[in-house]
Write a protein that holds these residues in place. Structure first.
Motif, PDB file in Angstrom:
ATOM      1  N   GLN A 147      -6.119  17.320 -32.154  1.00 46.82           N
ATOM      2  CA  GLN A 147      -4.730  17.565 -31.265  1.00 46.82           C
ATOM      3  C   GLN A 147      -4.078  18.957 -31.734  1.00 46.82           C
ATOM      4  OE1 GLN A 147      -3.042  13.861 -32.436  1.00 46.82           O
ATOM      5  NE2 GLN A 147      -3.356  13.020 -30.388  1.00 46.82           N
ATOM      6  N   GLY A 148      -4.344  19.290 -33.007  1.00 48.47           N
ATOM      7  CA  GLY A 148      -3.510  20.774 -33.492  1.00 48.47           C
ATOM      8  C   GLY A 148      -4.661  21.830 -32.832  1.00 48.47           C
ATOM      9  N   TRP A 149      -5.704  21.491 -32.579  1.00 44.38           N
ATOM     10  CA  TRP A 149      -6.577  22.630 -31.849  1.00 44.38           C
ATOM     11  C   TRP A 149      -6.226  22.666 -30.515  1.00 44.38           C
ATOM     12  CZ3 TRP A 149      -9.987  21.741 -27.610  1.00 44.38           C
ATOM     13  CH2 TRP A 149     -10.743  22.737 -27.341  1.00 44.38           C
ATOM     14  N   LYS A 150      -6.083  21.538 -29.778  1.00 43.70           N
ATOM     15  CA  LYS A 150      -5.678  21.428 -28.280  1.00 43.70           C
ATOM     16  C   LYS A 150      -4.439  22.243 -28.099  1.00 43.70           C
ATOM     17  CE  LYS A 150      -6.115  19.869 -24.265  1.00 43.70           C
ATOM     18  NZ  LYS A 150      -5.473  18.693 -23.721  1.00 43.70           N
TER      19      LYS A 150
ATOM     20  N   PHE B 114     -11.384  29.323 -21.592  1.00 44.64           N
ATOM     21  CA  PHE B 114     -12.108  28.225 -21.596  1.00 44.64           C
ATOM     22  C   PHE B 114     -12.616  27.799 -19.995  1.00 44.64           C
ATOM     23  CE2 PHE B 114     -10.733  27.296 -26.061  1.00 44.64           C
ATOM     24  CZ  PHE B 114     -11.920  26.930 -26.554  1.00 44.64           C
ATOM     25  N   ARG B 115     -11.613  27.575 -19.319  1.00 43.11           N
ATOM     26  CA  ARG B 115     -11.900  27.358 -17.682  1.00 43.11           C
ATOM     27  C   ARG B 115     -13.035  28.577 -17.242  1.00 43.11           C
ATOM     28  NH1 ARG B 115      -5.956  25.471 -15.777  1.00 43.11           N
ATOM     29  NH2 ARG B 115      -6.184  23.561 -16.709  1.00 43.11           N
TER      30      ARG B 115
ATOM     31  N   THR C 161      -5.342  26.500 -30.298  1.00 46.18           N
ATOM     32  CA  THR C 161      -6.366  27.509 -29.786  1.00 46.18           C
ATOM     33  C   THR C 161      -6.704  27.076 -28.366  1.00 46.18           C
ATOM     34  OG1 THR C 161      -7.508  27.447 -32.087  1.00 46.18           O
ATOM     35  CG2 THR C 161      -8.860  28.028 -30.280  1.00 46.18           C
ATOM     36  N   TYR C 162      -7.024  25.890 -27.857  1.00 44.75           N
ATOM     37  CA  TYR C 162      -7.103  25.790 -26.631  1.00 44.75           C
ATOM     38  C   TYR C 162      -5.807  26.146 -25.464  1.00 44.75           C
ATOM     39  CZ  TYR C 162      -7.943  23.600 -22.075  1.00 44.75           C
ATOM     40  OH  TYR C 162      -8.061  23.692 -20.728  1.00 44.75           O
ATOM     41  N   ALA C 163      -4.801  26.007 -26.076  1.00 47.95           N
ATOM     42  CA  ALA C 163      -3.459  26.159 -25.106  1.00 47.95           C
ATOM     43  C   ALA C 163      -3.552  27.957 -25.228  1.00 47.95           C
ATOM     44  CB  ALA C 163      -2.357  25.772 -25.713  1.00 47.95           C
TER      45      ALA C 163
ATOM     46  N   GLU D 284     -11.213  21.856 -19.672  1.00 50.19           N
ATOM     47  CA  GLU D 284      -9.722  21.263 -20.003  1.00 50.19           C
ATOM     48  C   GLU D 284      -9.566  21.148 -21.174  1.00 50.19           C
ATOM     49  OE1 GLU D 284      -7.755  21.198 -17.265  1.00 50.19           O
ATOM     50  OE2 GLU D 284      -9.445  21.905 -16.439  1.00 50.19           O
ATOM     51  N   GLY D 285     -10.286  21.179 -22.216  1.00 49.80           N
ATOM     52  CA  GLY D 285     -10.048  20.937 -23.459  1.00 49.80           C
ATOM     53  C   GLY D 285      -9.831  19.665 -24.066  1.00 49.80           C
TER      54      GLY D 285
END
Lengths: 215, 215, 215, 215
Positions: free
Chosen positions: B16-19, B30-31, B22-24, A199-200
């Motif tokens: 928060q920037g990463w989330k 990631f999942r 990169t995560y988005a 979920e990050g």
């Protein structure tokens, strides 16, 4: 050392790409860092897991973070017995020589080491109980926390124990005299995080409410 | 755990920037990594030093590299004595559970740990000789190599000892039965590197010529 | 099958070089990929053109990219009519069986297929209009986009149509129910690129500004 | 096209590394290829599988190989019915426009498409029999070969069918008039290969002995 093999071509290629871009774009800064030494603001203790790179999550630039990574982001208790203590050495160097301002312990979901500890403590992994199991003995650091999650439903125990791994490491950090002193002198702050890989989501220990909460 | 403090705002902001980026952009991946587990191709043993992030040098994406970082990228000899051995646990997990194909030890220039070892061995750092010095005791792993660089001019000794730290770690890796077996079965290859921080040059141990050479 | 001839010596030699180097250096990883199956993170749809190898541009290692290559990197609309649909089969396998996280369509400059489509639509290639022309019929996929570039100066039409080929393919991808579902569930992201062969410039479609822009 | 997302950062980084190295080192050649067009010596028809990159196995340089990749490296029979035929278009362009000298079909071990065909033909994959299954309908190309492997022990059938996929594709290639003509005029030679992923062994069809044999 005829055992050593040449570097696989894909790593050579990755390096050459880095050299021609990241290094080339930041040569002056790399040279200053080499000549003047590092001055990292924080130390991070994280897991070796390939899915959780704090360098990515925190956008680590050269010189910012002193990073120790081991199985399950654990810190053993203070034990100056003359043996090899890699984690204690890393912490000692960061706090006493580099004088980092923050020390952050980062746990994460789906941690294989924590799952191994849970299996071992619940009798499902006798091989980890052996004296010769380095993983088993290393995970003994987390063993004192097993009672805290014993009453949870089975499917929630691993994630809870992952968070306990962060807390017990910070408890153990406070047994090091130089850490306690630095904290008392307000020269060092300790922080505990837990990352949900899928979920990050990053949770931080909230001292006011005594629980991990999403940032 | 009232000792723990909230995460500093600059790290919250970085996360928060990463989330949001990169995560988005990689949520699906990631999942999958969370659900299906990691399958890293290589383990890297590198220094905690904030100036040498192998995640950057090798463009490490999520899931690719299992990374252990300690002071001076050292591996102690095989010693299954029931004590905590963080490095040995990391190596054991990578080779026996994750079955990585490559194990890469990465040393670097201006290594504070190696310099400390040199100072200690040459009588300039008595505090590191103390039993209570975790850094000193950890650097004892490198002590057997000190004779090999003793005849070099003083200004070249540190860089030479940094390379010896890579070699002695690989020698020690070969004392682990599960490593030797995996190497013998062609399931694992070992690699030794040394990075010049200021110049961005990466040297690899060349087994044919018995020396480190620029890639 | 007496039609088949032995492999030309230059390809035998290339293979033997690969076997002695890339394979030899990565034997353990190849064996794991064979035994455990592939888990590519992305699918790439690119042109057959010999000048644009995405394996090179993205440093594709074994196991990373599921790659479909056809003339002009085109995807036809969803049409489950029981006929042979090689591109649709590749996309279906990547998304439903392999569950790739990213699907990237890569167009390029000087594309012979796109030039043929332009010539055909502008009356300069009557042979491509024939029912028996496989290239002509395949390029019919791009025909709906021809109006979008009709008002441009002649010398800019081909490069514009190459970019339209990327967009129309992604539009067509979205007519596949399993693609639309995966995108809606945030399990798949779509990406559009265009490569300038001579300049090495890679442009990506920027959804915020509705145009291709250099990376 | 708001569906399109920006390129993930790791692909941006990979591209930038390529631009700064491979492109920079070969700019003159890329520009000539752009200005003068491609002149590939061979066409390769290979599988989309992420573990078998013929660009790596044959060390494909820019301009050398015209590469079509689809599920299970299949070529359907000649059928100029006016529909979209991506594989036939690729073959037509390579032979009639580019006049490649060699056409190489490369199969491989652990092929998911071939395994699907085997499961379908033996009643274990009813979902692949549906008219709406693109993979199932595409694998129908291989269905005529199923009898040839039916008498083999079950554990050897998939690998045998993978080799039959190469042979049936070459048989189908010979149903294209322009291919047969080029072969008859000695302007084109056909070649059949099968790669063992785990062992790195490449087998070529030996027309003298009527079997695949290691190179």
């Amino acid at each position: 050392m005829t055992t050593i093999r040449p570097l696989p071509a894909y790593l050579v290629q990755r390096y050459q790409g880095w050299k021609a871009t990241t290094y080339a774009d930041n040569q002056a800064w790399f040279r200053r860092l080499a000549n003047e030494g590092q001055r990292p603001r924080a130390m991070v203790i994280a897991c070796c897991d390939s899915r959780v790179h704090v360098t990515s999550i925190f956008g680590a630039e050269q010189g910012e973070f002193f990073i120790h990574r081991n199985i399950a982001n654990l810190v053993p208790p203070y034990a100056p017995d003359g043996d090899y203590h890699g984690t204690s050495a890393a912490v000692e160097y960061a706090v006493t020589a580099l004088k980092v301002a923050h020390l952050v312990v980062v746990g994460h979901s789906q941690c294989g080491g924590v799952q191994g500890c849970l299996d071992m403590c619940q009798g499902r992994a006798p091989e980890l109980e052996k004296k010769t199991s380095f993983v088993g003995r290393w995970m003994d650091i987390l063993r004192p926390a097993i009672d805290k999650i014993a009453d949870l439903p089975a499917e929630r125990q691993a994630a809870a124990l992952e968070r306990e791994a962060v807390l017990i490491s910070i408890e153990n950090l406070m047994t090091f005299p130089f850490i306690r002193d630095a904290v008392d002198r307000h020269e060092l702050t300790l922080h505990g995080l837990w990352m949900d890989i899928g979920e990050g989501e990053l949770e931080a220990w909230d001292p006011d409410h005594g629980r991990f909460a999403a940032i």
